[in-house]
Design a protein around this motif. Structure first.
Motif, mmCIF file in Angstrom:
data_model
loop_
_atom_site.group_PDB
_atom_site.id
_atom_site.type_symbol
_atom_site.label_atom_id
_atom_site.label_comp_id
_atom_site.label_asym_id
_atom_site.label_seq_id
_atom_site.Cartn_x
_atom_site.Cartn_y
_atom_site.Cartn_z
ATOM 1 N N LEU A 222 0.816 -1.212 0.000
ATOM 2 C CA LEU A 222 0.000 0.000 0.000
ATOM 3 C C LEU A 222 0.853 1.267 0.000
ATOM 4 O O LEU A 222 0.549 2.223 -0.715
ATOM 5 C CB LEU A 222 -0.931 -0.002 1.217
ATOM 6 C CG LEU A 222 -1.843 1.222 1.352
ATOM 7 C CD1 LEU A 222 -2.840 1.271 0.210
ATOM 8 C CD2 LEU A 222 -2.556 1.229 2.698
ATOM 9 N N SER A 223 1.917 1.277 0.814
ATOM 10 C CA SER A 223 2.722 2.498 0.923
ATOM 11 C C SER A 223 3.332 2.881 -0.423
ATOM 12 O O SER A 223 3.420 4.070 -0.757
ATOM 13 C CB SER A 223 3.817 2.326 1.975
ATOM 14 O OG SER A 223 4.662 1.236 1.656
ATOM 15 N N TYR A 224 3.754 1.889 -1.200
ATOM 16 C CA TYR A 224 4.332 2.194 -2.516
ATOM 17 C C TYR A 224 3.292 2.833 -3.417
ATOM 18 O O TYR A 224 3.561 3.828 -4.099
ATOM 19 C CB TYR A 224 4.870 0.922 -3.156
ATOM 20 C CG TYR A 224 5.456 1.132 -4.538
ATOM 21 C CD1 TYR A 224 6.727 1.670 -4.698
ATOM 22 C CD2 TYR A 224 4.727 0.817 -5.688
ATOM 23 C CE1 TYR A 224 7.269 1.885 -5.965
ATOM 24 C CE2 TYR A 224 5.250 1.021 -6.949
ATOM 25 C CZ TYR A 224 6.525 1.564 -7.088
ATOM 26 O OH TYR A 224 7.049 1.773 -8.347
ATOM 27 N N LEU A 225 2.108 2.266 -3.406
ATOM 28 C CA LEU A 225 1.041 2.806 -4.256
ATOM 29 C C LEU A 225 0.686 4.231 -3.835
ATOM 30 O O LEU A 225 0.513 5.114 -4.672
ATOM 31 C CB LEU A 225 -0.187 1.906 -4.177
ATOM 32 C CG LEU A 225 -1.394 2.340 -5.027
ATOM 33 C CD1 LEU A 225 -2.029 1.127 -5.699
ATOM 34 C CD2 LEU A 225 -2.442 3.043 -4.162
ATOM 35 N N LEU A 226 0.598 4.473 -2.532
ATOM 36 C CA LEU A 226 0.200 5.785 -2.057
ATOM 37 C C LEU A 226 1.264 6.846 -2.328
ATOM 38 O O LEU A 226 0.942 7.996 -2.645
ATOM 39 C CB LEU A 226 -0.102 5.724 -0.554
ATOM 40 C CG LEU A 226 -1.294 4.842 -0.148
ATOM 41 C CD1 LEU A 226 -1.423 4.792 1.365
ATOM 42 C CD2 LEU A 226 -2.586 5.341 -0.788
ATOM 43 N N GLU A 227 2.525 6.451 -2.211
ATOM 44 C CA GLU A 227 3.603 7.420 -2.417
ATOM 45 C C GLU A 227 3.918 7.638 -3.893
ATOM 46 O O GLU A 227 4.435 8.693 -4.271
ATOM 47 C CB GLU A 227 4.869 6.946 -1.697
ATOM 48 C CG GLU A 227 4.752 6.918 -0.186
ATOM 49 C CD GLU A 227 4.567 8.295 0.423
ATOM 50 O OE1 GLU A 227 4.948 9.292 -0.226
ATOM 51 O OE2 GLU A 227 4.022 8.378 1.541
ATOM 52 N N ASN A 228 3.620 6.660 -4.722
ATOM 53 C CA ASN A 228 3.989 6.742 -6.138
ATOM 54 C C ASN A 228 2.779 6.723 -7.066
ATOM 55 O O ASN A 228 2.925 6.537 -8.269
ATOM 56 C CB ASN A 228 4.916 5.578 -6.505
ATOM 57 C CG ASN A 228 6.212 5.595 -5.727
ATOM 58 O OD1 ASN A 228 7.163 6.276 -6.094
ATOM 59 N ND2 ASN A 228 6.249 4.846 -4.631
ATOM 60 N N GLY A 229 1.603 6.885 -6.488
ATOM 61 C CA GLY A 229 0.373 6.762 -7.253
ATOM 62 C C GLY A 229 0.093 7.956 -8.138
ATOM 63 O O GLY A 229 0.795 8.970 -8.103
ATOM 64 N N PRO A 230 -0.969 7.849 -8.914
ATOM 65 C CA PRO A 230 -1.354 8.955 -9.809
ATOM 66 C C PRO A 230 -1.840 10.148 -9.003
ATOM 67 O O PRO A 230 -2.397 10.001 -7.916
ATOM 68 C CB PRO A 230 -2.505 8.338 -10.630
ATOM 69 C CG PRO A 230 -3.070 7.271 -9.738
ATOM 70 C CD PRO A 230 -1.893 6.709 -8.993
ATOM 71 N N HIS A 231 -1.616 11.337 -9.523
ATOM 72 C CA HIS A 231 -2.062 12.558 -8.841
ATOM 73 C C HIS A 231 -3.502 12.854 -9.257
ATOM 74 O O HIS A 231 -3.831 13.960 -9.697
ATOM 75 C CB HIS A 231 -1.126 13.712 -9.179
ATOM 76 C CG HIS A 231 0.291 13.457 -8.778
ATOM 77 N ND1 HIS A 231 0.700 13.405 -7.459
ATOM 78 C CD2 HIS A 231 1.407 13.201 -9.519
ATOM 79 C CE1 HIS A 231 1.995 13.149 -7.395
ATOM 80 N NE2 HIS A 231 2.455 13.021 -8.634
ATOM 81 N N GLU A 232 -4.328 11.831 -9.119
ATOM 82 C CA GLU A 232 -5.742 11.918 -9.458
ATOM 83 C C GLU A 232 -6.535 11.221 -8.358
ATOM 84 O O GLU A 232 -5.993 10.416 -7.601
ATOM 85 C CB GLU A 232 -6.023 11.224 -10.795
ATOM 86 C CG GLU A 232 -5.253 11.772 -11.974
ATOM 87 C CD GLU A 232 -5.495 10.945 -13.229
ATOM 88 O OE1 GLU A 232 -6.472 11.216 -13.946
ATOM 89 O OE2 GLU A 232 -4.708 10.014 -13.479
ATOM 90 N N ASP A 233 -7.804 11.528 -8.279
ATOM 91 C CA ASP A 233 -8.653 10.863 -7.290
ATOM 92 C C ASP A 233 -8.589 9.355 -7.504
ATOM 93 O O ASP A 233 -8.819 8.867 -8.622
ATOM 94 C CB ASP A 233 -10.093 11.351 -7.416
ATOM 95 C CG ASP A 233 -10.267 12.787 -6.928
ATOM 96 O OD1 ASP A 233 -9.281 13.363 -6.451
ATOM 97 O OD2 ASP A 233 -11.382 13.324 -7.039
ATOM 98 N N THR A 234 -8.248 8.635 -6.444
ATOM 99 C CA THR A 234 -7.959 7.202 -6.566
ATOM 100 C C THR A 234 -8.783 6.390 -5.569
ATOM 101 O O THR A 234 -8.885 6.736 -4.396
ATOM 102 C CB THR A 234 -6.458 6.937 -6.309
ATOM 103 O OG1 THR A 234 -5.681 7.670 -7.263
ATOM 104 C CG2 THR A 234 -6.148 5.450 -6.438
ATOM 105 N N LEU A 235 -9.357 5.296 -6.067
ATOM 106 C CA LEU A 235 -10.054 4.315 -5.243
ATOM 107 C C LEU A 235 -9.161 3.086 -5.139
ATOM 108 O O LEU A 235 -8.828 2.471 -6.149
ATOM 109 C CB LEU A 235 -11.392 3.941 -5.884
ATOM 110 C CG LEU A 235 -12.186 2.799 -5.246
ATOM 111 C CD1 LEU A 235 -12.578 3.139 -3.813
ATOM 112 C CD2 LEU A 235 -13.434 2.485 -6.080
ATOM 113 N N ALA A 236 -8.725 2.750 -3.931
ATOM 114 C CA ALA A 236 -7.804 1.627 -3.736
ATOM 115 C C ALA A 236 -8.461 0.546 -2.900
ATOM 116 O O ALA A 236 -8.869 0.791 -1.752
ATOM 117 C CB ALA A 236 -6.518 2.102 -3.061
#
Length: 379
Positions: A222-236
């Motif tokens: 999760l931390s990788y996705l949150l730190e490197n994710g898209p700068h758009e509204d995201t549903l995880a």
């Protein structure tokens, strides 16, 4: 698993720009993730990004490495191949079911799991020091063959493919790394590395370095996705296989299980809480920047600060496998087909229950930017 579920979720328009699926490690419990994916897929929540570790990396790669119409069938093929057909004993009571699970786990220890791993011969302690054979109890060549058959790597590495991120740890440096198809070409070796859990499975060589299962450092990507994710509204959708909550152990079997649950689940809540605080600060930076005079905005120090800000919202939907009373510390290496079907159905049921409420679809509070939903126990 081919039967239509009794509950059919109506498709709802997803208001988020991106949808991510985050899959934790957990061996044989990974069938739970397949059940969750089935429910999400049927409801129209196909992921734009998959992040996985260990068995989560395998499930993620199978999903990313097949077109949508084939994904569920390929997941089912994998889980049926690596599990052993046995008659379930649940109708004979909890105690007999527990004996059945322990016997099944012992069979996996002694004989391996078809299409997944097999015991080394000669035994690891009899292998020459410094060879790969001396570094693990099992040979994972069957898993390599299974993955090469079920996954289309051209599809994974297509420029327009779903983003796929697989966590592993560098043995020499102990650095936690993610193999990501947005910045490299992924092969079967990258999946094998993420699932190379020692001392059971051997390390995997990639570009002159050797790697083990990323769960040694953090079992949840999760931390990788949150730190490197898209700068758009995201549903995880975050799917965990070990629960942080548990009871005081009553015997040595339960001590082993509780230790495993704590070790593999605790970082999930820590990472979520840390990101919530960090993202709240980033949202505040973006909010304040927009209210500054234009002349102030142009100052280099202010521009640098704005670069640290974020305006997008993140909604995290947490699904966690809850063990049955008859399961014990061997639950992650108990490869009977009966248990696999139970885990798959549990994931399907939990995801259906979660989808029914859809609390995460409500707008995220502007001052927070992050919502975490854990709907376990709701009807």
């Amino acid at each position: 698993m081919n039967e239509q579920p009794a509950f059919k979720q109506q498709r709802t328009k997803n208001p988020f720009a991106k949808t991510a699926l985050v899959l934790q490690g957990g061996g044989a419990l990974g069938a739970y993730q397949a059940g969750v994916y089935q429910a999400l897929s049927e409801a129209g929540y196909e992921p734009d990004w998959l992040a996985g570790i260990s068995i989560g990396a395998i499930n993620a790669a199978i999903i990313a490495g097949n077109p949508p119409k084939d994904r569920l069938a390929r997941l089912q093929h994998f889980w049926e191949r690596v599990t052993v057909p046995m008659l379930p004993l649940s109708e004979f009571g909890e105690f007999n079911h527990q004996l059945f699970n322990r016997a099944s786990a012992m069979a996996a220890v002694l004989f391996g799991a078809s299409g997944f791993f097999r015991p080394r011969f000669p035994f690891a302690l009899l292998q020459p020091q410094g060879t790969l054979g001396a570094l693990s109890f099992y040979d994972t060549a069957p898993l390599r063959a299974t993955l090469e058959e079920l996954i289309d790597f051209d599809l994974i590495n297509n420029p327009h493919a779903i983003r796929l991120s697989l966590g592993a740890v560098n043995i020499r440096s102990a650095n936690f790394v993610y193999f990501d198809n947005c910045n490299r070409t992924l092969t079967v070796d990258h999946i094998m590395a993420s699932a190379a859990r020692p001392p059971g499975f051997p390390p995997v060589a990639i570009e002159g370095e050797y790697f083990w299962d990323g769960g040694l450092v953090s079992n949840t990507p999760l931390s990788y996705l949150l730190e490197n994710g898209p700068h758009e509204d995201t549903l995880a959708f975050q799917v965990d296989l070990f629960s942080a909550l548990g009871q005081m152990p009553r015997d040595i079997w339960e001590v082993g299980e509780r230790c495993k649950d704590i070790a593999y689940s605790s970082r999930t809540r820590l990472n979520t809480d840390h990101f919530r605080q960090k993202h709240r600060l980033r949202r505040a930076i973006a909010y304040l920047y927009e209210r500054l005079p234009e002349a102030v905005k142009e100052q280099p120090e202010i521009k640098a600060l704005r670069a640290e800000g974020e305006a997008h919202a993140v909604s995290i939907v947490h699904l966690i496998y809850r063990r049955k009373n008859y399961e014990n510390q061997s639950k992650d290496y108990e490869f009977s087909q009966a248990s696999m079907r139970e885990h798959w159905q549990a994931g399907l049921d939990d995801a259906h229950r979660t989808l029914r409420h859809q609390l995460w679809l409500k707008p995220v509070a502007a001052e927070l930017g992050v919502r975490v939903s854990d709907l376990a126990g709701v009807d």
